[in-house]
Design a protein around this motif. Sequence first.
Motif, PDB file in Angstrom:
ATOM      1  N   LYS A 216       0.849  -1.196   0.000  1.00 21.70           N
ATOM      2  CA  LYS A 216       0.000   0.000   0.000  1.00 21.70           C
ATOM      3  C   LYS A 216       0.888   1.250   0.000  1.00 21.70           C
ATOM      4  O   LYS A 216       1.805   1.368   0.799  1.00 21.70           O
ATOM      5  CB  LYS A 216      -0.879  -0.006   1.239  1.00 21.70           C
ATOM      6  N   GLY A 217       0.628   2.167  -0.920  1.00 14.69           N
ATOM      7  CA  GLY A 217       1.377   3.417  -0.987  1.00 14.69           C
ATOM      8  C   GLY A 217       2.662   3.349  -1.796  1.00 14.69           C
ATOM      9  O   GLY A 217       3.345   4.360  -1.964  1.00 14.69           O
ATOM     10  N   PHE A 218       3.000   2.172  -2.318  1.00 15.31           N
ATOM     11  CA  PHE A 218       4.186   2.045  -3.168  1.00 15.31           C
ATOM     12  C   PHE A 218       3.875   2.608  -4.547  1.00 15.31           C
ATOM     13  O   PHE A 218       2.812   2.365  -5.102  1.00 15.31           O
ATOM     14  CB  PHE A 218       4.609   0.579  -3.281  1.00 15.31           C
ATOM     15  N   VAL A 219       4.806   3.378  -5.114  1.00 15.71           N
ATOM     16  CA  VAL A 219       4.618   3.959  -6.444  1.00 15.71           C
ATOM     17  C   VAL A 219       5.513   3.262  -7.470  1.00 15.71           C
ATOM     18  O   VAL A 219       5.027   2.747  -8.472  1.00 15.71           O
ATOM     19  CB  VAL A 219       4.902   5.479  -6.436  1.00 15.71           C
ATOM     20  N   ALA A 220       6.824   3.253  -7.242  1.00 13.92           N
ATOM     21  CA  ALA A 220       7.754   2.677  -8.213  1.00 13.92           C
ATOM     22  C   ALA A 220       9.114   2.464  -7.568  1.00 13.92           C
ATOM     23  O   ALA A 220       9.451   3.108  -6.570  1.00 13.92           O
ATOM     24  CB  ALA A 220       7.904   3.594  -9.428  1.00 13.92           C
ATOM     25  N   GLN A 221       9.885   1.567  -8.165  1.00 12.00           N
ATOM     26  CA  GLN A 221      11.289   1.408  -7.791  1.00 12.00           C
ATOM     27  C   GLN A 221      12.068   1.169  -9.081  1.00 12.00           C
ATOM     28  O   GLN A 221      11.616   0.435  -9.951  1.00 12.00           O
ATOM     29  CB  GLN A 221      11.483   0.245  -6.825  1.00 12.00           C
ATOM     30  N   PHE A 222      13.223   1.814  -9.192  1.00  9.04           N
ATOM     31  CA  PHE A 222      14.021   1.684 -10.399  1.00  9.04           C
ATOM     32  C   PHE A 222      15.483   1.893 -10.051  1.00  9.04           C
ATOM     33  O   PHE A 222      15.821   2.493  -9.041  1.00  9.04           O
ATOM     34  CB  PHE A 222      13.570   2.680 -11.476  1.00  9.04           C
ATOM     35  N   GLY A 223      16.370   1.373 -10.876  1.00  9.07           N
ATOM     36  CA  GLY A 223      17.788   1.547 -10.609  1.00  9.07           C
ATOM     37  C   GLY A 223      18.649   0.859 -11.642  1.00  9.07           C
ATOM     38  O   GLY A 223      18.173   0.327 -12.637  1.00  9.07           O
ATOM     39  N   GLY A 224      19.935   0.868 -11.349  1.00 10.65           N
ATOM     40  CA  GLY A 224      20.923   0.263 -12.228  1.00 10.65           C
ATOM     41  C   GLY A 224      22.315   0.555 -11.699  1.00 10.65           C
ATOM     42  O   GLY A 224      22.483   0.946 -10.543  1.00 10.65           O
ATOM     43  N   TRP A 225      23.302   0.399 -12.561  1.00 12.50           N
ATOM     44  CA  TRP A 225      24.699   0.594 -12.176  1.00 12.50           C
ATOM     45  C   TRP A 225      25.128   2.016 -12.489  1.00 12.50           C
ATOM     46  O   TRP A 225      24.841   2.544 -13.556  1.00 12.50           O
ATOM     47  CB  TRP A 225      25.590  -0.410 -12.902  1.00 12.50           C
ATOM     48  N   ASN A 226      25.846   2.620 -11.566  1.00 12.66           N
ATOM     49  CA  ASN A 226      26.340   3.983 -11.714  1.00 12.66           C
ATOM     50  C   ASN A 226      27.434   4.016 -12.786  1.00 12.66           C
ATOM     51  O   ASN A 226      28.465   3.355 -12.638  1.00 12.66           O
ATOM     52  CB  ASN A 226      26.880   4.484 -10.366  1.00 12.66           C
TER      53      ASN A 226
END
Length: 165
Positions: free
Chosen positions: A32-42
């Motif tokens: 509940k309340g989660f929108v998005a998660q994203f990422g990768g390598w710097n």
Amino acid sequence: MLIKMIKCEVDEQFKDRFHLAQTKWTELKLAKGFVAQFGGWNLLNKEEAVIIGVWESIDAYTLFMNQNHDKIVDENGQVETYKNIEVSLWSTNEIISSSDIEYFTFFALHDAGDFKNNKGNNDKTIFMTQIKNEELKKVLICKSELEGNYGDFETVIELDKEWIV
């Protein structure tokens, strides 16, 4: 909105295991309340993975952390894949949607103090928001393509599509 930034230092021999563990966060969609998660390598530090989580509120995030977070971590074994982790919480007044995130291919962080916004157009190729915590202000920039000189940024991440939740 609440922004959670996770930076993990990962040795080369554990990158594949870290990546696999990162793909197992799909249960977040049910929170509940989660929108998005994203990422990768710097791109500026090849041993650093950076993940951005977006939540509607601190209350939603806290509820997830208290009820579900540790179960997911235990099941995916991610703790064994990195040697250092840094977690910070930020806020923004902008609304960030999960559909917006899927459009972008990279994001970058810049110090808010010396950032000049030269966006110059109103299309959807770029999204910028100022994020802040008790001590600092940064600019989170999401773009649809990697272009120009990004050496002035502190972090530049090419999004790993498998890490988008």
